[in-house]
Design a protein around this motif. Structure first.
Motif, short mmCIF file in Angstrom:
data_model
loop_
_atom_site.label_atom_id
_atom_site.label_comp_id
_atom_site.label_asym_id
_atom_site.label_seq_id
_atom_site.Cartn_x
_atom_site.Cartn_y
_atom_site.Cartn_z
N PHE A 1 -8.56 2.28 -0.29
CA PHE A 1 -9.89 2.40 -0.88
C PHE A 1 -9.80 3.04 -2.26
O PHE A 1 -10.38 2.56 -3.23
CB PHE A 1 -10.79 3.24 0.03
CG PHE A 1 -12.09 3.66 -0.61
CD1 PHE A 1 -13.17 2.79 -0.65
CD2 PHE A 1 -12.22 4.92 -1.19
CE1 PHE A 1 -14.35 3.17 -1.25
CE2 PHE A 1 -13.41 5.30 -1.80
CZ PHE A 1 -14.48 4.42 -1.83
N PHE A 2 -9.03 4.13 -2.37
CA PHE A 2 -8.98 4.82 -3.65
C PHE A 2 -8.20 4.04 -4.70
O PHE A 2 -8.53 4.10 -5.88
CB PHE A 2 -8.40 6.23 -3.47
CG PHE A 2 -9.46 7.21 -3.08
CD1 PHE A 2 -10.47 7.54 -3.97
CD2 PHE A 2 -9.48 7.77 -1.83
CE1 PHE A 2 -11.47 8.41 -3.62
CE2 PHE A 2 -10.48 8.65 -1.46
CZ PHE A 2 -11.47 8.98 -2.35
N ILE A 3 -7.19 3.29 -4.27
CA ILE A 3 -6.47 2.47 -5.25
C ILE A 3 -7.41 1.43 -5.84
O ILE A 3 -7.48 1.24 -7.06
CB ILE A 3 -5.23 1.82 -4.60
CG1 ILE A 3 -4.20 2.93 -4.29
CG2 ILE A 3 -4.62 0.77 -5.51
CD1 ILE A 3 -3.09 2.49 -3.38
N CYS B 1 -12.31 1.27 -11.69
CA CYS B 1 -12.78 2.28 -12.62
C CYS B 1 -12.18 2.08 -14.02
O CYS B 1 -12.85 2.24 -15.02
CB CYS B 1 -12.40 3.62 -12.03
SG CYS B 1 -12.99 4.99 -12.91
N VAL C 1 -10.60 -0.75 -15.11
CA VAL C 1 -10.38 -2.13 -15.50
C VAL C 1 -10.87 -2.45 -16.92
O VAL C 1 -10.17 -3.12 -17.68
CB VAL C 1 -10.92 -3.12 -14.44
CG1 VAL C 1 -12.23 -3.71 -14.80
CG2 VAL C 1 -9.90 -4.20 -14.18
N ASN D 1 -6.25 5.44 1.34
CA ASN D 1 -5.51 5.27 0.09
C ASN D 1 -5.81 3.92 -0.55
O ASN D 1 -5.96 3.83 -1.77
CB ASN D 1 -4.01 5.42 0.35
CG ASN D 1 -3.60 6.88 0.41
OD1 ASN D 1 -3.88 7.63 -0.52
ND2 ASN D 1 -3.00 7.28 1.50
N ALA E 1 -10.70 1.59 -5.91
CA ALA E 1 -11.73 2.27 -6.70
C ALA E 1 -11.19 2.65 -8.07
O ALA E 1 -11.85 2.45 -9.10
CB ALA E 1 -12.22 3.52 -5.96
N CYS E 2 -9.96 3.18 -8.10
CA CYS E 2 -9.38 3.59 -9.38
C CYS E 2 -9.19 2.38 -10.30
O CYS E 2 -9.45 2.46 -11.50
CB CYS E 2 -8.04 4.29 -9.16
SG CYS E 2 -8.23 5.94 -8.50
#
Lengths: 280, 300
Positions: A17-19, A25, A27, A15, A21-22
Motif C-alpha cells: 500500500f505504501f509503495i 505521490c 509521479v 508495505n 501511495a509513495c
C-alpha cells in the motif's frame, strides 16, 4: 506459526500500500524529471517511455545558458535577501517588545494582527497598486520588498513572540544584574537561545518570496525584471515559447533548493510553527 | 521620574518599525480597498470616480447573474469537499503509518512529504502541463494505453473542478498526515491495551479512543487548513484561468473572481466591495472559531 504468517501477509500488504501511495505521490515529479532528461523528444509520439532511452542534460544547459534564467535567479536572490533582512530586523525587536513588556494596546494589537493575517493580500492587491503608483514604487523591487516585508512581518512577529515567551525571564534578569542593556540582552542572550525559531522564520520568508508569483507578475513589467517564479509563470503561459522539456528542467532547478531546505529543517518546522504561530 | 516616563515608551519604540510597515502595506491598503468599494472606480473612471455608496455591495449580494453568489457557493462546496476528503485520507494514511512493526515508516513519510516541500505554483504548473495536458499529459497517456479516449481534464466545469480537488489534495495531504501522525503518537498506548482487553475492535477503538483524543490536538491545524482551502487561489487560477492560457472552464471561487474583476475586467469598485465582503466573512468565521477553540486567549 499461523499467527506469524498472518502477520507477515498483513505487513506485506501494508508495505505494498505504501509503495503504491509513495509512487502516486511523486509521479508528477518523476515524470517531469524524465521529460527533462529525455534526449529523444518523443513526448508527443506514442513511444514515450518513463525511463529515458537516451539521457541528456541539454535541457538543463539550455535553461542555464540561453534562457534568462540566471538573471531571474539574481533578481530572486536580491528580493529574498532584502526581504529576510528587513523582516527580521523589524520583527525581532517587535516580537521582543510584545513578549517581554506589558503595555497599553498590546493585546489589541496582537489580536488585530491575527485577524490581518487571515486576510489574503491578493484581495487588496489593487489598492496596493494604486498606493504604490504615485510613489513610483510600481515596477520597482523596493515596492515588492515592502509588500513582502509587510506580509511576513506579521508572521515573524507572532512566530518569534511565541518562542520568546518560552525563554525564562530569569535568564534576562541575570544578564541585567551583570549590567547588560536591552540591545545586549536581545543580541547576546535571546537571539542565540531563540535561534531555532529565528531560522524557521527566515526559512519561511525565503520560501514565501521564492514562491511568490502573482504580485511579481502584476507589479513588474518586462521579463528582465522577473523573479524565477514570475519568469516560470510567464514562460508557461506564452504559447510560442511553450517547450515542455525546457520548462520541466527550469522547474526542477527552481524547486530543488526549496526541496532541500525543506527536508533539512522539516522537524524544526513543525515544532517552530506550532510553538508560535498556530497557537492562540 | 523622567526615566520611568521614558521607559513607558520603550516597547512602542521597539515595535514601531514593524508595526509601521504592517500599517503601511497591510492595514492602509485594506482601508483603501474599503474606500474604493464605495466608488465607481474602473478603467474609465481612473481619476474622476465618484462615491456611489453601497451600490457595489448591492450588486454583488442581490443581483443574481453577476457570478458572485455562484462563486461563493462553489467556494463553500470546494472547502467542504476538500476538507472531508483530506481528513479521511490523512487519517487512514496516518493510522496505517502507525501500525506497529512498519519498518520503513521513516522512508515512506519522507516521500509522502515531497508535495509539501515543492514550491506550490511549480507543482500546479507541472500538474497542468505534465498530468492534465490533453495531448502529452500522463493521465491521458495512461488512459490511451488502457484503450480509452482522451479526456479534456481542464476544459469543462465539473471535470476541471474535480481535477483541481485532486491537485489540492496532493498539495495539502502531507501537512495533514504529518499533524495527525504526530497527534497519534502522543496518545497513550495504555488506552488501547485496556480497550483490547475489554474486547473492543478496530472501529470501536477508533470511535471511542482515537478520534475524541485526536480532536483537540489537531483542531488548530484543521482550522488553519479550512482557512487556506477557503482562500485557495493558485490551484484554480493556474490550472484554468491563467492569462494567456485559459482552458474554458468557468470554476471561479470568490478569490479568483475578485482577482478577475480587478485585473482582467478592471471593475475596481465592484472588486473591492467583494474583497471587503470576503474579509468580513473571514473575520466572523475566525472570531467564532477562535472563541470556541481556546476561549479567545490571545496571551497563550
Amino acid at each position: 506459526m499461523h499467527r506469524r504468517t498472518k502477520h507477515r501477509i498483513k505487513m506485506s500488504l501494508l508495505n505494498l500500500f505504501f509503495i503504491v501511495a509513495c509512487l502516486l505521490c511523486i509521479v508528477p515529479i518523476l515524470y517531469t524529471l524524465s521529460v527533462s532528461l529525455n534526449g529523444t523528444n518523443n513526448i508527443l509520439s506514442g513511444s514515450f517511455s518513463f525511463i529515458p532511452k537516451e539521457v541528456t542534460f541539454d535541457n538543463y544547459k539550455a535553461v542555464l545558458f540561453n534562457k534568462p534564467y540566471l538573471l531571474w535567479l539574481k533578481n530572486t536572490l536580491i528580493l529574498v535577501i532584502a526581504t529576510v533582512t528587513i523582516s527580521l530586523a523589524v520583527a525581532i525587536p517587535a516580537a521582543y517588545a510584545f513578549s517581554r513588556f506589558r503595555f497599553i494596546g498590546r493585546k489589541t494589537i496582537l489580536y488585530i494582527l491575527i485577524i490581518l493575517n487571515a486576510f489574503p493580500s491578493i484581495l487588496s492587491m489593487f489598492a496596493i497598486y494604486r498606493i504604490l503608483m504615485p510613489m513610483k514604487l510600481v515596477n520597482s523591487y523596493l515596492g515588492l520588498i515592502l509588500i513582502y516585508v509587510g506580509t511576513m512581518a506579521i508572521f515573524g512577529l507572532w512566530n518569534m513572540k511565541g518562542y520568546f515567551d518560552t525563554i525564562p525571564i530569569e535568564i534576562e534578569e541575570a544578564g541585567k544584574i551583570d549590567g547588560a542593556n536591552d540591545f545586549q540582552l536581545v543580541t547576546k542572550l535571546i537571539m542565540p537561545l531563540a535561534k531555532p525559531s529565528i531560522i524557521v522564520t527566515a526559512v519561511m520568508i525565503i520560501i514565501f518570496v521564492w514562491n511568490e508569483y502573482i504580485f511579481a507578475v502584476t507589479f513588474m513589467t518586462g521579463a528582465e525584471k522577473y523573479t524565477l517564479a514570475a519568469g516560470l509563470y510567464a514562460l508557461q503561459a506564452t504559447q510560442y515559447t511553450r517547450n515542455w522539456p525546457i520548462f520541466s528542467a527550469a522547474s526542477l532547478l527552481t524547486a530543488i533548493p526549496i526541496l532541500i531546505i525543506f527536508l533539512v529543517i522539516q522537524k524544526n518546522m513543525v515544532s517552530g510553527l506550532t510553538a508560535g504561530g498556530v497557537k492562540g | 521620574m523622567k526615566k520611568r516616563g521614558y521607559k513607558k515608551f520603550i516597547p512602542y519604540i521597539y515595535s514601531f518599525p514593524g508595526l509601521a510597515l504592517i500599517g503601511l502595506m497591510i492595514v492602509f491598503p485594506i482601508l483603501y480597498t474599503g474606500y474604493i468599494s464605495l466608488t465607481n472606480m474602473n478603467v474609465y473612471h481612473w481619476f474622476d470616480f465618484q462615491v456611489i455608496g453601497f451600490q457595489n455591495y448591492m450588486k454583488a449580494l442581490f443581483v443574481l447573474d453577476t457570478g458572485f453568489l455562484t462563486a461563493f457557493g462553489r467556494t463553500i462546496v470546494w472547502t467542504i469537499v476538500n476538507m472531508v476528503l483530506q481528513m479521511i485520507i490523512a487519517f487512514v494514511i496516518a493510522s496505517l503509518l502507525n501500525v506497529e512493526g512498519l519498518r520503513l515508516k521513516g522512508l515512506y513519510k519522507t516521500i509522502l512529504m515531497f508535495p509539501w516541500a515543492m514550491p506550490g505554483y511549480i507543482s500546479i504548473l507541472l500538474w497542468k502541463m505534465g498530468m492534465f495536458n490533453t495531448e502529452f499529459g500522463l493521465l491521458n497517456h495512461w488512459l490511451n494505453k488502457l484503450g480509452f479516449a482522451n479526456v479534456h481534464w481542464l476544459n469543462s466545469n465539473n471535470i476541471a473542478f474535480a481535477s483541481s480537488v485532486m491537485v489540492n489534495l496532493w498539495l495539502a495531504l502531507p501537512f495533514m498526515i504529518m499533524i495527525i501522525d504526530g497527534a497519534l503518537q502522543s496518545i497513550d498506548k495504555a488506552y488501547y491495551e485496556s480497550a483490547t482487553i475489554e474486547g473492543a475492535g478496530y472501529f470501536s477503538k477508533a470511535r471511542k479512543i482515537t478520534i475524541p483524543l485526536l480532536r483537540p490536538i489537531i483542531a488548530p491545524a484543521v482550522v488553519i487548513t479550512i482557512f487556506t482551502t477557503f482562500k485557495q487561489f493558485d490551484i484554480i487560477y493556474l490550472l484554468t484561468q491563467q492569462q494567456g492560457s485559459k482552458t474554458g472552464a468557468d470554476i471561479h471561487t470568490i478569490i479568483t473572481y475578485t482577482y478577475e474583476k480587478a485585473f482582467v475586467t478592471n471593475n475596481y469598485g465592484y472588486s473591492s466591495a467583494i474583497s471587503i465582503i470576503i474579509f468580513m466573512i473571514l473575520i466572523i468565521f475566525s472570531l467564532t472559531i477562535r472563541g470556541r477553540l481556546k476561549g479567545g486567549d490571545v496571551d497563550a
